[in-house]
Enzyme design. Structure first.
Site, PDB file in Angstrom:
ATOM      1  N   ASP A 214       0.828  -1.193   0.000  1.00 24.91           N
ATOM      2  CA  ASP A 214       0.000   0.000   0.000  1.00 24.91           C
ATOM      3  C   ASP A 214       0.870   1.254   0.000  1.00 24.91           C
ATOM      4  O   ASP A 214       1.871   1.335   0.725  1.00 24.91           O
ATOM      5  CB  ASP A 214      -0.898  -0.026   1.249  1.00 24.91           C
ATOM      6  CG  ASP A 214      -1.899   1.090   1.278  1.00 24.91           C
ATOM      7  OD1 ASP A 214      -2.734   1.153   0.362  1.00 24.91           O
ATOM      8  OD2 ASP A 214      -1.853   1.899   2.222  1.00 24.91           O
ATOM      9  N   GLU A 274      14.767 -14.335  -0.743  1.00 29.31           N
ATOM     10  CA  GLU A 274      15.212 -15.492   0.043  1.00 29.31           C
ATOM     11  C   GLU A 274      14.198 -16.628  -0.043  1.00 29.31           C
ATOM     12  O   GLU A 274      14.510 -17.770   0.314  1.00 29.31           O
ATOM     13  CB  GLU A 274      15.392 -15.091   1.515  1.00 29.31           C
ATOM     14  CG  GLU A 274      16.533 -14.112   1.759  1.00 29.31           C
ATOM     15  CD  GLU A 274      16.642 -13.744   3.232  1.00 29.31           C
ATOM     16  OE1 GLU A 274      16.125 -14.508   4.088  1.00 29.31           O
ATOM     17  OE2 GLU A 274      17.197 -12.668   3.528  1.00 29.31           O
TER      18      GLU A 274
END
Length: 551
Positions: A214, A274
């Site tokens: 957002d 990751e």
């Protein structure tokens, strides 16, 4: 094309780590999607109940608007606990079950992270406002008043008025770009960045496939707190805030979109990388530099995977000339940017109403969305052809609409409950009194009615999504040769295996489209595409799609 088998075929071929590139994302506003317990508010179990429906659309992922603990002053975009589910939506176990079932159906799950600000009831803010010397005293943006007691600068809130709120405990102002109950976090503080990255890791460890971020360009503010300059009248653009809002009177050079944001986005991307196959989608809120910022934030492979700006979410009609202008600007400012296009979402009037589209035009725009370079976001109910609901003032919930009524009616008209069963009292959304009224006009387009009609808008969207996934050039290929000829927008999509020529008449006049070269075959005929060869005549809202193998 066998539409019934499309979802299974798509899910079998789009499990790679770059599923997001050209992917179709279905946005769910959880309060209004499906209520499972009769309290009038949609919830996580309700979403789980409807996953078969979502999978049947053929989309790649769902994006769920915030369901975190919140006092709900801005309906979940004011977070008081980033690591838990608000009881009105269920529990963390409910979310795990939703995610597990979505994954089993081949759907990715993205959640809406609101990092720029928190609720004023978040424990971080309660500690920060306690004194100027506590451990979190600089976790939010605090500033002394000017000598005359007025706010430190001229920055404005999107929801109206000053972006600064006086706090009697610290005898200072704090920054809020939105409601006064949504204080902005201070990203210049390293501990804040670390804490928010820990939040992201929590959800990645839980198994989410990505984040919708957002107000991604609101994270940092100018450390010097310099005044924003005035914006000339002719440059004002009401795409981010309604025209009646003085927010449009400023060029927001210093209150957002600061250069320091790039380094944080790279930290967030490194964390996301990751975990295999995860993606970040950023919302860029800037009326003057949205495309430029989109390019900055998606450039290379160390920042966001994709971003969306507001060019196709504003009231301005999506004409052939405007579409070409947008893509020309994008190419000039950020040729390698990966956009994510949306015509509707939870913050703007539904595009069928905003652009006053006929049924035929709405069908054309659905196909256009699936043909444009970039990823695509569909907003719940868009696939039903829903228009904006009419919500009377006494039923309004949105503080934005209440503030600027009646010139701006707020966002409730696009947030009314999803319509599932036409004859049910609440259209199958809830057995209780819904938080916003169910639209009787929208109930005419309930899913049970549209499922029974093979030519309905719902089945049209399924076919359009299937077309995108059936042609790799449409999903993730290059886009070249965009041209505007009167009301006709044409362009070429291509990858290593095929070329697809796309031509859309977005106006009212009949136009001829000519296609050079040979070996083209018509595609999309089940969507209403006009069949052609060397040339084709397109009436209003007609389109032509041609494909050929590359040698």
């Amino acid at each position: 094309m066998n539409v019934q088998n499309t979802p299974r075929q798509v899910k079998a071929t789009r499990q790679s780590s770059d599923w997001w590139r050209g992917g179709v994302i279905y946005q769910i506003y959880p309060r209004s999607f499906q209520d499972s317990n009769g309290d009038g508010v949609g919830d996580l179990k309700g979403i789980t109940e409807r996953l078969d429906y979502i999978a049947s659309l053929g989309v790649d992922a769902i994006w769920i608007s915030p369901f975190f603990k919140s006092p709900m002053k801005d309906f979940g975009y004011d977070v008081s606990d980033y690591r838990d589910v608000d009881p009105m939506f269920g529990t963390l176990d409910d979310f795990r079950e939703l995610m597990n079932q979505a994954h089993a159906k081949g759907l990715k799950v993205m959640i809406d992270l609101v990092l720029s600000h928190t609720s004023d009831q978040h424990p971080w803010f309660n500690e920060s406002r306690g004194s100027r010397a506590n451990a979190k005293s600089d976790w939010y943006v605090w500033s002394d008043p000017k000598p005359d007691g007025t706010p430190p600068n001229n920055w404005l809130s999107i929801f109206g008025g000053s972006a600064w709120q006086w706090d009697s405990r610290r005898l200072q102002y704090y920054l809020h770009n939105f409601l006064t109950s949504q204080p902005d976090l201070n990203f210049h503080c390293a501990d804040v960045q670390d804490a928010l990255l820990d939040v992201a890791r929590f959800w990645l460890e839980l198994g989410v496939d990505g984040f919708r971020l957002d107000t991604i360009n609101f994270y940092f503010h100018d450390k010097q707190l310099r005044d924003n300059p005035a914006l000339p009248l002719e440059e004002r653009n009401a795409s981010i805030a309604p025209a009646v809002n003085p927010y449009n009177h400023q060029d927001h050079l210093f209150s957002k979109s600061q250069p320091e944001n790039i380094a944080f986005l790279e930290r967030l991307r490194a964390l996301t990388d990751e975990y295999e196959g995860r993606a970040c989608l950023g919302e860029v809120g800037d009326a003057q530099r949205g495309l430029e910022i989109m390019g900055e934030y998606t450039s290379g492979d160390r920042r966001m995977h994709m971003c969306y700006a507001f060019e196709f979410l504003e009231k301005r009609a999506l004409t052939a000339s405007y579409a070409k202008q947008v893509f020309d600007q994008l190419e000039a400012k950020a040729g390698d940017a990966w956009p994510c296009w949306a015509f509707s979402n939870h913050d703007v009037q539904r595009h069928a109403s905003r652009w006053n589209l006929s049924d035929v035009a709405a069908r054309q725009y659905a196909v256009l969305m699936m043909c444009l370079r970039g990823s695509a976001c569909l907003y719940q109910g868009e696939e039903l052809g829903l228009h904006e609901a009419d919500v009377p003032f006494e039923k309004l919930q949105d503080p934005y609409g209440i503030e600027f009524w009646p010139e701006f009616k707020g966002r409730d008209g696009c947030r009314t409950p999803m319509v599932w069963v036409a004859q049910d009292e609440q259209s199958g959304f809830s057995t209780g009194d819904p938080w916003l009224p169910v639209s009787a006009a929208q109930a005419e387009c309930a899913t049970d009615r549209l499922e029974a009609d093979p030519q309905s808008m719902l089945h049209h969207y399924r076919r359009a999504i299937a077309l995108r996934h059936a042609h790799s050039a449409l999903a993730s290929g290059a886009q070249t040769d965009m041209a505007q000829n009167g009301s006709v927008l044409s362009f070429l999509r291509e990858d290593a295996s095929e070329q697809v020529f796309c031509s859309f008449n977005l106006g009212t006049d009949t136009a001829e489209v000519k296609l050079s070269g040979g070996n083209w075959r018509s595609i999309g005929l089940d969507l209403g595409a006009v069949e052609g060869a060397g040339s084709v005549m397109l009436n209003a809202s007609q389109f032509c799609l041609m494909a050929r193998e590359k040698e």
